[in-house]
Design a protein around this motif. Structure first.
Motif, mmCIF file in Angstrom:
data_model
loop_
_atom_site.group_PDB
_atom_site.id
_atom_site.type_symbol
_atom_site.label_atom_id
_atom_site.label_comp_id
_atom_site.label_asym_id
_atom_site.label_seq_id
_atom_site.Cartn_x
_atom_site.Cartn_y
_atom_site.Cartn_z
ATOM 1 N N VAL A 37 0.843 -1.209 0.000
ATOM 2 C CA VAL A 37 0.000 0.000 0.000
ATOM 3 C C VAL A 37 0.880 1.262 0.000
ATOM 4 C CG1 VAL A 37 -1.661 1.324 1.377
ATOM 5 C CG2 VAL A 37 -1.998 -1.135 1.026
ATOM 6 N N GLN A 38 1.953 1.226 0.785
ATOM 7 C CA GLN A 38 2.829 2.416 0.857
ATOM 8 C C GLN A 38 3.462 2.710 -0.508
ATOM 9 O OE1 GLN A 38 5.393 1.392 4.131
ATOM 10 N NE2 GLN A 38 3.709 1.545 5.591
ATOM 11 N N ALA A 39 3.627 1.653 -1.319
ATOM 12 C CA ALA A 39 4.248 1.854 -2.639
ATOM 13 C C ALA A 39 3.301 2.568 -3.605
ATOM 14 C CB ALA A 39 4.678 0.510 -3.212
ATOM 15 N N HIS A 40 1.971 2.431 -3.390
ATOM 16 C CA HIS A 40 1.062 3.052 -4.369
ATOM 17 C C HIS A 40 0.149 4.130 -3.761
ATOM 18 C CE1 HIS A 40 -2.407 0.801 -2.947
ATOM 19 N NE2 HIS A 40 -1.865 -0.363 -3.228
ATOM 20 N N SER A 41 0.395 4.506 -2.501
ATOM 21 C CA SER A 41 -0.506 5.483 -1.877
ATOM 22 C C SER A 41 0.281 6.613 -1.215
ATOM 23 C CB SER A 41 -1.371 4.793 -0.810
ATOM 24 O OG SER A 41 -2.160 3.803 -1.404
ATOM 25 N N GLU A 42 -0.414 7.747 -1.105
ATOM 26 C CA GLU A 42 0.185 8.904 -0.407
ATOM 27 C C GLU A 42 -0.548 9.188 0.896
ATOM 28 O OE1 GLU A 42 1.461 11.722 -4.122
ATOM 29 O OE2 GLU A 42 -0.671 11.377 -3.796
ATOM 30 N N ALA A 43 -1.713 8.579 1.077
ATOM 31 C CA ALA A 43 -2.503 8.827 2.298
ATOM 32 C C ALA A 43 -3.481 7.680 2.520
ATOM 33 C CB ALA A 43 -3.277 10.140 2.172
ATOM 34 N N ILE A 44 -3.879 7.552 3.785
ATOM 35 C CA ILE A 44 -4.894 6.555 4.173
ATOM 36 C C ILE A 44 -6.140 7.316 4.622
ATOM 37 C CG2 ILE A 44 -5.468 4.742 5.864
ATOM 38 C CD1 ILE A 44 -3.217 3.937 4.031
ATOM 39 N N ALA A 64 -0.590 -0.747 10.653
ATOM 40 C CA ALA A 64 0.488 -1.284 9.796
ATOM 41 C C ALA A 64 0.645 -0.399 8.564
ATOM 42 C CB ALA A 64 0.166 -2.725 9.385
ATOM 43 N N LEU A 65 -0.475 -0.021 7.922
ATOM 44 C CA LEU A 65 -0.382 0.797 6.701
ATOM 45 C C LEU A 65 0.291 2.144 6.993
ATOM 46 C CD1 LEU A 65 -3.758 0.294 4.776
ATOM 47 C CD2 LEU A 65 -1.821 -1.232 4.997
ATOM 48 N N ALA A 66 0.027 2.670 8.197
ATOM 49 C CA ALA A 66 0.616 3.972 8.557
ATOM 50 C C ALA A 66 2.092 3.844 8.937
ATOM 51 C CB ALA A 66 -0.166 4.597 9.706
ATOM 52 N N GLY A 67 2.573 2.607 9.030
ATOM 53 C CA GLY A 67 4.005 2.412 9.272
ATOM 54 C C GLY A 67 4.367 2.116 10.720
ATOM 55 N N VAL A 68 3.366 1.828 11.553
ATOM 56 C CA VAL A 68 3.647 1.498 12.958
ATOM 57 C C VAL A 68 4.308 0.121 13.038
ATOM 58 C CG1 VAL A 68 2.541 0.959 15.189
ATOM 59 C CG2 VAL A 68 1.780 2.945 13.838
ATOM 60 N N ASP A 69 5.213 -0.027 13.973
ATOM 61 C CA ASP A 69 5.872 -1.315 14.210
ATOM 62 C C ASP A 69 4.862 -2.209 14.949
ATOM 63 O OD1 ASP A 69 7.362 -3.454 15.065
ATOM 64 O OD2 ASP A 69 8.974 -2.256 15.963
ATOM 65 N N ILE A 70 4.019 -2.907 14.171
ATOM 66 C CA ILE A 70 2.942 -3.679 14.820
ATOM 67 C C ILE A 70 3.488 -4.906 15.559
ATOM 68 C CG2 ILE A 70 1.003 -2.827 13.426
ATOM 69 C CD1 ILE A 70 1.141 -5.496 11.862
ATOM 70 N N LYS A 71 4.691 -5.321 15.235
ATOM 71 C CA LYS A 71 5.258 -6.455 16.001
ATOM 72 C C LYS A 71 5.530 -5.997 17.434
ATOM 73 C CE LYS A 71 8.751 -9.966 16.368
ATOM 74 N NZ LYS A 71 8.721 -9.744 17.813
ATOM 75 N N ALA A 72 6.125 -4.800 17.570
ATOM 76 C CA ALA A 72 6.394 -4.270 18.915
ATOM 77 C C ALA A 72 5.074 -4.010 19.650
ATOM 78 C CB ALA A 72 7.202 -2.982 18.810
ATOM 79 N N PHE A 73 4.060 -3.555 18.912
ATOM 80 C CA PHE A 73 2.742 -3.279 19.488
ATOM 81 C C PHE A 73 2.138 -4.579 20.062
ATOM 82 C CE2 PHE A 73 -1.896 -2.356 18.568
ATOM 83 C CZ PHE A 73 -2.031 -1.258 19.398
ATOM 84 N N VAL A 74 2.179 -5.647 19.261
ATOM 85 C CA VAL A 74 1.657 -6.946 19.711
ATOM 86 C C VAL A 74 2.487 -7.444 20.902
ATOM 87 C CG1 VAL A 74 1.298 -9.365 19.040
ATOM 88 C CG2 VAL A 74 0.733 -7.537 17.424
ATOM 89 N N ASP A 75 3.802 -7.270 20.837
ATOM 90 C CA ASP A 75 4.667 -7.702 21.946
ATOM 91 C C ASP A 75 4.312 -6.959 23.240
ATOM 92 O OD1 ASP A 75 5.994 -9.547 20.439
ATOM 93 O OD2 ASP A 75 7.762 -8.301 20.067
ATOM 94 N N GLY A 76 3.958 -5.674 23.129
ATOM 95 C CA GLY A 76 3.545 -4.914 24.313
ATOM 96 C C GLY A 76 2.282 -5.503 24.918
ATOM 97 N N PHE A 77 1.323 -5.848 24.060
ATOM 98 C CA PHE A 77 0.103 -6.512 24.539
ATOM 99 C C PHE A 77 0.450 -7.833 25.234
ATOM 100 C CE2 PHE A 77 -2.671 -3.732 22.082
ATOM 101 C CZ PHE A 77 -3.874 -3.809 22.757
#
Ligand code: PA5
Length: 424
Positions: free
Chosen positions: A68-75, A209-222
């Protein structure tokens, strides 16, 4: 250090003995949550969701984000309540520059806001994420109708399909039908996770994830939260202590909990928390009213009331230990404002003194207060904090004697609005 709870400013309001007296009620609530035997037990999927979230989902969404980041400028993120607040809360908490900026729709029906979103669609290459667990909520449904039409004016065929992502129920609801009929990509919200507990499902994970957040770290925090806040020993579990303390204070007439932070990036975390606690506990004529302030700003609007108004409030401060790059206060040879006393100090050090002064003054003014400190403002710690609050309200709601997992009151305005709109 993760997350810590300080209770120094509860002295003479809540004693250790009073907290310990809740050990039995807390253990009962813990068992009802973990054995899924309590009220609302159809909606307890969030309790062990962190450890059950597959690493494969994180990998899949990370790959989707690259595409998505390759073909988009905004969500464009469409949703309301639990399908909106956690996304905004997380992105604002993390600050900085997301890989893709996120524009929100579907949480109000403002012409001005919608016009801005439609202009973004006209001007930029966008991807839309439309989120509704029920798939039938009016505000996001109307917003999606407008956004979908704008997307169809700009894109068609496969290009359109790759730019619209639905997050909804596996089978039920209008959004599911729309996704299936149009061949839009769809991610499923589990049946047993209610809206305000759904930030760890695709509701949060897809747009984050689309916005670029490190969702692995987010899940690990949970996951860290799930482990830490499942300990049955009350003296070791700060989440269960928080739940007990709120109930003790409530019984003593403290019927408003003010969540306060000296960090503006926490503002939407308090909005997310207000939905979680308000919808979970405010029923049957009961419930602590969740309110919030951002300080120092609100010290100059709400400060008088907090210090000196009706004494029916307790306060929960949220602070951040390592608050980012230092900003040093300069020395001024003239020292007209007499602030050379703090020359060379980091602005965040001054901010922390403002917290100490405020907590002490409010305490002396009759407002008992708690302090939650996060080690830093990153994806891991916000994940852990979300789980802290989710578990906290499950325990607190059961102690209070309500079903924390339904929200029958939210329906009342909808029925009246459908009547006014002539909706069948
Ligand atoms: O907590 C809840 O379940 C609600 O407040 C929902 O989050 C809100 O109504 C949005 O619902 P939906 O995702 O079904 O559109």
């Amino acid at each position: 250090m993760g997350i810590t709870l300080s209770t120094g400013f509860l002295k003479n309001f809540v004693s250790t003995e009073e907290i310990n007296a809740y050990a039995g009620a807390v253990k009962k609530a813990h068992d009802e949550l973990h054995q899924k035997t309590g009220a609302g037990n159809d909606y307890l999927g969030w309790v062990d969701l962190p450890s059950k979230t597959p690493d494969a989902l994180v990998a899949e969404l990370t790959a989707l984000a690259k595409e998505v980041q390759a073909h988009s400028e905004a969500i464009i993120s469409i949703g309301i309540g639990g399908s909106y607040l956690g996304i905004r809360s997380t992105l604002e908490f993390l600050g900085g520059n997301p890989a893709l900026p996120v524009y929100y729709a579907g949480h109000n029906m403002s012409n001005a806001d919608m016009s801005r979103v439609l202009k973004v669609i006209a001007d930029k290459k966008v991807t839309v994420v439309v989120i509704s667990k029920s798939g039938t909520t009016t505000e996001p449904a109307v917003a999606f109708r407008l956004v979908d039409a704008a997307m169809r004016r700009k894109y068609s065929g496969e290009e359109l399909k790759k730019r619209i992502i639905c997050v909804t129920d596996a089978k039920k609801g209008a959004l599911r039908q729309i996704a299936d009929k149009n061949g839009y990509r769809a991610y499923v919200i589990p049946d047993d996770v209610g809206g305000r507990f759904s930030i760890l499902t695709p509701v949060g994970l897809v747009p984050l994830a689309l916005a670029g957040v490190d969702i692995k770290a987010f899940v690990d925090g949970f996951r860290a939260g799930e482990k830490e806040y499942s300990q049955t020993d009350l003296s070791r579990n700060i989440c269960y202590q928080y739940a007990a303390i709120r109930n003790i204070l409530y019984k003593k007439g403290k019927c408003i909990e003010m969540m306060a932070s000296f960090y503006p990036n926490v503002q939407y975390v308090t909005e997310w928390w207000k939905q979680l606690y308000g919808e979970s506990e405010g029923k049957g004529g009961q419930g602590i009213f969740p309110a919030s302030t951002i300080l120092s700003t609100d010290l100059h609007s709400m400060g008088q009331l907090m210090q000196d108004g009706m004494r029916n409030i307790f306060e929960t401060f949220v602070m951040i230990d390592k608050a980012g790059d230092a900003v040093l206060i300069p020395n001024d040879p003239l020292d007209i404002d007499k602030f050379n006393c703090i020359a060379g100090k980091d602005l965040d050090w001054v901010n922390k003194q403002a917290y100490h002064a405020t907590a002490d003054a409010h305490y002396e003014g009759g407002v008992p207060n708690l302090l939650l400190t996060l080690e830093r403002a990153d994806a891991f710690h916000i994940g852990q904090l979300y789980y802290f609050f989710e578990k906290g309200v499950g325990i607190s709601g059961y102690i209070l004697g309500v079903n924390p997992f339904d929200q029958p009151g939210v329906e009342a305005y909808k029925k009246k609005m459908f009547a006014l709109l002539g909706k069948k």
